[in-house]
Design an enzyme around this catalytic site. Structure first.
Site, PDB file in Angstrom:
ATOM      1  N   ASP A 108      -1.025  -1.256  10.884  1.00  0.00           N
ATOM      2  CA  ASP A 108      -1.705  -1.343   9.835  1.00  0.00           C
ATOM      3  C   ASP A 108      -2.094  -2.620   9.227  1.00  0.00           C
ATOM      4  O   ASP A 108      -2.940  -2.239   7.779  1.00  0.00           O
ATOM      5  CB  ASP A 108      -1.246  -0.562   8.698  1.00  0.00           C
ATOM      6  CG  ASP A 108       0.631  -0.759   8.217  1.00  0.00           C
ATOM      7  OD1 ASP A 108       0.365  -1.541   9.054  1.00  0.00           O
ATOM      8  OD2 ASP A 108       1.189  -0.359   7.885  1.00  0.00           O
TER       9      ASP A 108
ATOM     10  N   GLY B 116       8.158   1.414   4.292  1.00  0.00           N
ATOM     11  CA  GLY B 116       6.470   2.348   4.251  1.00  0.00           C
ATOM     12  C   GLY B 116       5.898   1.298   3.930  1.00  0.00           C
ATOM     13  O   GLY B 116       4.309   2.147   3.232  1.00  0.00           O
TER      14      GLY B 116
ATOM     15  N   LYS C  66       1.287  -1.161   0.088  1.00  0.00           N
ATOM     16  CA  LYS C  66      -0.335   0.267   0.063  1.00  0.00           C
ATOM     17  C   LYS C  66       1.115   1.196  -0.213  1.00  0.00           C
ATOM     18  O   LYS C  66       2.030   1.333   0.130  1.00  0.00           O
ATOM     19  CB  LYS C  66      -1.043   0.004   1.047  1.00  0.00           C
ATOM     20  CG  LYS C  66      -0.067   0.042   1.952  1.00  0.00           C
ATOM     21  CD  LYS C  66      -0.121   1.810   3.005  1.00  0.00           C
ATOM     22  CE  LYS C  66       0.630   1.439   4.303  1.00  0.00           C
ATOM     23  NZ  LYS C  66       1.927   2.170   4.994  1.00  0.00           N
TER      24      LYS C  66
END
Length: 268
Positions: free
Chosen positions: A132, A94, A8
């Site tokens: 997440d 990230g 993502k």
């Protein structure tokens, strides 16, 4: 059973306050991209876990895929399986690759053993594995708040745009990234801004980590400017780094990066 856990990107990332539990509250739009690992789960006589592809640091016994299996095994008495992860998404970038692997493990186990767990139940398990992880259960664009695990659906469709994601090989730890941040309220109305044309985002939609990390790692602002120079409508660092992405109306031509950089390009 075989599936392909995807990465993502963060469209904007604001660290809004430090929580009493030591974590941080944030606001960001999580958007899935098709840079994928491969994950296979098959029944076995004893629990096994294997990895190929990019080397994953740390003890394999602490891998999030195994932790995901153990969570469900405790509650549903699952039989043993052989888990095999082929790692493609870079770590420390990230991009949420480890979180995706964990959530896809939960999903595959639910399918394999016909648990038929609804999305909210899978998200509850995923939240126990990482901030997440729960995003990858439904894998749709959301506005994420609190620790990145509270979601508001957003009608955002970037299909047709090309995304280029570049990881320059800098592993920035979460502790280093957050240690440089001074929490503050978001500087824009993110849901309203994301309804505007992508070109409008450039001057308004920010990643708070850029201000802290760009002076320390000049490769990162250089990457961002290179993507803009190649025609990106919007470019940003994702997460706490160090991958940088560009969103293009047309697929860029002639983009060349150093050989040790990991690069993915594809349609959103």
């Amino acid at each position: 059973m075989l599936d392909f856990p995807n990465a993502k990107i963060n469209l904007g990332l604001y660290i809004t306050e430090k929580r009493p539990d030591g974590f941080h509250n944030l606001q960001s739009c999580f958007y899935p991209v098709r840079w994928c690992d491969a994950l296979e789960v098959v029944p076995a006589e004893k629990l096994q876990f294997g990895m190929t592809g990019l080397p994953v640091p740390g003890n394999p016994d602490s891998n999030l895929c195994l932790k995901a299996y153990n969570l469900l095994q405790q509650d549903y008495n699952l039989p043993p399986v052989h888990l095999h992860l082929h790692k493609v998404i870079p770590m420390g970038a990230g991009l949420g690759g480890g979180s995706s692997d964990a959530s896809f493990t939960l999903r595959l186990l639910s399918q394999l053993f016909e648990l038929n767990l609804p999305a909210d139940t899978l998200e509850s398990y995923a939240r126990q594995l990482g901030s997440d992880c729960a995003f990858f259960v439904q894998n749709k664009p959301v506005i994420a708040t609190e620790r990145g695990d509270v979601f508001e659906q957003i009608d955002l469709n970037l299909s047709g745009y090309t995304c280029v994601v570049v990881y320059p090989g800098l592993h920035i730890t979460t502790a280093e990234a957050y240690g440089s941040i001074k929490p503050q309220k978001a500087t824009c109305d993110m849901p309203m801004l994301l309804k505007q044309d992508v070109e409008v985002w450039r001057e308004v939609l920010k990643n708070d980590f850029e201000e802290a990390l760009f002076p320390k790692y000049p490769e990162l602002p250089q990457l961002k400017e290179k993507l803009y120079g190649s025609g990106a409508a919007y470019a940003s660092m994702t997460g706490s780094g160090s991958a940088v992405y560009g969103i293009f109306k047309e697929a860029p031509a002639g983009l060349v990066f150093p050989a040790h950089y990991a690069v993915w390009q594809g349609l959103l």
